[in-house]
Design an enzyme around this catalytic site. Sequence first.
Site, PDB file in Angstrom:
ATOM      1  N   GLU A 216      -0.200  -8.742  -0.764  1.00  0.00           N
ATOM      2  CA  GLU A 216      -0.392 -10.182  -0.525  1.00  0.00           C
ATOM      3  C   GLU A 216      -0.980 -10.935  -1.715  1.00  0.00           C
ATOM      4  OE1 GLU A 216      -2.641 -10.386   3.121  1.00  0.00           O
ATOM      5  OE2 GLU A 216      -1.018  -9.512   4.295  1.00  0.00           O
ATOM      6  N   ASN A 257       3.602  -5.624  -1.585  1.00  0.00           N
ATOM      7  CA  ASN A 257       3.840  -5.882  -0.163  1.00  0.00           C
ATOM      8  C   ASN A 257       3.394  -7.315   0.141  1.00  0.00           C
ATOM      9  OD1 ASN A 257       4.468  -4.785   2.501  1.00  0.00           O
ATOM     10  ND2 ASN A 257       2.262  -4.769   2.923  1.00  0.00           N
ATOM     11  N   HIS A 293       5.796 -10.101   9.941  1.00  0.00           N
ATOM     12  CA  HIS A 293       4.996 -10.473  11.111  1.00  0.00           C
ATOM     13  C   HIS A 293       5.593 -11.772  11.647  1.00  0.00           C
ATOM     14  CE1 HIS A 293       2.038  -7.359  10.563  1.00  0.00           C
ATOM     15  NE2 HIS A 293       1.866  -7.709   9.305  1.00  0.00           N
ATOM     16  N   GLU A 322       5.758  -3.992   8.121  1.00  0.00           N
ATOM     17  CA  GLU A 322       4.728  -4.271   9.140  1.00  0.00           C
ATOM     18  C   GLU A 322       5.308  -5.073  10.295  1.00  0.00           C
ATOM     19  OE1 GLU A 322       1.111  -5.919   7.470  1.00  0.00           O
ATOM     20  OE2 GLU A 322       1.245  -4.662   5.687  1.00  0.00           O
ATOM     21  N   ASP A 324       6.273  -6.873  13.476  1.00  0.00           N
ATOM     22  CA  ASP A 324       5.963  -7.177  14.877  1.00  0.00           C
ATOM     23  C   ASP A 324       6.423  -8.603  15.152  1.00  0.00           C
ATOM     24  OD1 ASP A 324       3.789  -8.612  13.713  1.00  0.00           O
ATOM     25  OD2 ASP A 324       2.328  -7.086  14.290  1.00  0.00           O
TER      26      ASP A 324
HETATM   27  C1  XIL Z   1      -4.562  -5.390   9.864  1.00  0.00           C
HETATM   28  C2  XIL Z   1      -4.970  -4.252  10.775  1.00  0.00           C
HETATM   29  O1  XIL Z   1      -3.872  -3.917  11.597  1.00  0.00           O
HETATM   30  C3  XIL Z   1      -6.151  -4.662  11.619  1.00  0.00           C
HETATM   31  O2  XIL Z   1      -6.607  -3.567  12.399  1.00  0.00           O
HETATM   32  C4  XIL Z   1      -7.267  -5.156  10.717  1.00  0.00           C
HETATM   33  O3  XIL Z   1      -8.333  -5.626  11.508  1.00  0.00           O
HETATM   34  C5  XIL Z   1      -6.772  -6.260   9.806  1.00  0.00           C
HETATM   35  O4  XIL Z   1      -5.654  -5.798   9.078  1.00  0.00           O
HETATM   36  N1  XIL Z   1      -1.185  -7.481   6.679  1.00  0.00           N
HETATM   37  C6  XIL Z   1      -1.555  -6.263   6.177  1.00  0.00           C
HETATM   38  C7  XIL Z   1      -2.277  -5.289   7.015  1.00  0.00           C
HETATM   39  O5  XIL Z   1      -1.167  -5.933   5.042  1.00  0.00           O
HETATM   40  O6  XIL Z   1      -3.182  -4.509   6.277  1.00  0.00           O
HETATM   41  C8  XIL Z   1      -3.004  -5.978   8.147  1.00  0.00           C
HETATM   42  O7  XIL Z   1      -3.541  -4.971   9.007  1.00  0.00           O
HETATM   43  C9  XIL Z   1      -2.084  -6.920   8.890  1.00  0.00           C
HETATM   44  C10 XIL Z   1      -1.575  -7.985   7.961  1.00  0.00           C
END
Ligand code: XIL
Length: 403
Positions: A216, A257, A293, A322, A324
């Site tokens: 990020e 990422n 996400h 990631e 969802d």
């Molecule tokens: C999230 C975890 O899933 C949580 O448990 C934690 O509290 C915060 O981070 N982007 C990312 C991940 O790259 O590392 C994040 O993971 C979600 C967003």
Amino acid sequence: MLKLSASLVALAALVPLVASQAAEWGQCGGIGWTGATTCVSGTTCVVSNPYYSQCLPGAASVSPAPPSSRPAGTSTAPASGATSTAKLHTLAKAAGKLYFGTATDNPELTDTAYTAILDDNTMFGQISPANSMKWDATEPEQGVFTFSGGDQIASLAKTNGMLLRGHNCVWYNQLPSWVSSGSFTAAQLTSVIQNHCSTLVSHYKGQVYAWDVVNEPFNDDGTWRTDVFFNVLGETYPQIALEAARAADPAAKLYINEYNIESAGAKATALLNLVKTLKAASVPLDGIGFQCHFIVGEFSGPALQTQLSTFTAQGVEAAITELDIRMTLPSTPALLAQQKTDYNSVITACMNVESCVGVTVWDWTDKYSWVPSTFSGQGAACPWDQNFVKKPAYDGIAAGFSA
Ligand code: XIL
């Protein structure tokens, strides 16, 4: 007046009966279930799995409980509806991808019903640690490294024969305060990054398929995030981290990422320009992670496919890292149906781009999703519900890999 009172009494008499029966779509049985085991009229209690039975189907619709009375992330609409019995990693492999995988986290691993599904390497061929390889977990004090949490995930991957994605070396978030609030010269912070990435990546040398080396780096408007790394080192810090990671484990794929790069825009352009700059300078960079996400109904599969193609045309691979797809709770059959379509669109986009190597969901069950605690009022983002019942989304994923 009298007549009205009589009706009220009659209605009141009915209430206990209704409350002792599970509503349509409600749970009516399963291991550990202590609630109603009979269903309201017009519905039947059907066993979904040993942990969950549900009142199906029925014409009459029953209003879901208000969000405040339910635990965060609970989905109230019919969670079942997945009909595919195929295993997702098996399907992904048959489709020519390297893996279908999931994030997992250390506290969840004491939940044996959870690990029974997680450990199925025909379902998940890859895992990512959701937290335990982050900087605050691995180097909480300068020079003091703690790998116990990360090691637990790595050994799970090894035992189960799953690929491991390392997550992550350098990120503005979940930093220990000695880093985020430290005052460093450029030379000092360079050495801090080198030592962290090198020690972390070396520790897991030979065990990690790919590392999210930089996570990020950009704001949504395409400007660099003004974290300690950028503030002290400017645009040079990704190169420092990537080179340290390459030296530590030459076989690991090195990724940047990012999120909100899944359609064209300032952030995607900024990252694309960084990829071009790094490639032109022969900086080791092998892949781009598309976090994905998403929000139900609010993204475009074809746009994602275009971005995957655009980035991989630069000579890097891509992965969905990631995934969802959240919704405003409570969930409804319509939202779950759209979610199925959306999951399918993501898989289809990856399928249509050869260099998209795999797909990782950011945990497979709503029970352990990060969404409800991060996005108020939203949840139900994963392909399995909080009772480990496959949602329609599961069929969307399976169909995507099978197309
Ligand atoms: C999230 C975890 O899933 C949580 O448990 C934690 O509290 C915060 O981070 N982007 C990312 C991940 O790259 O590392 C994040 O993971 C979600 C967003």
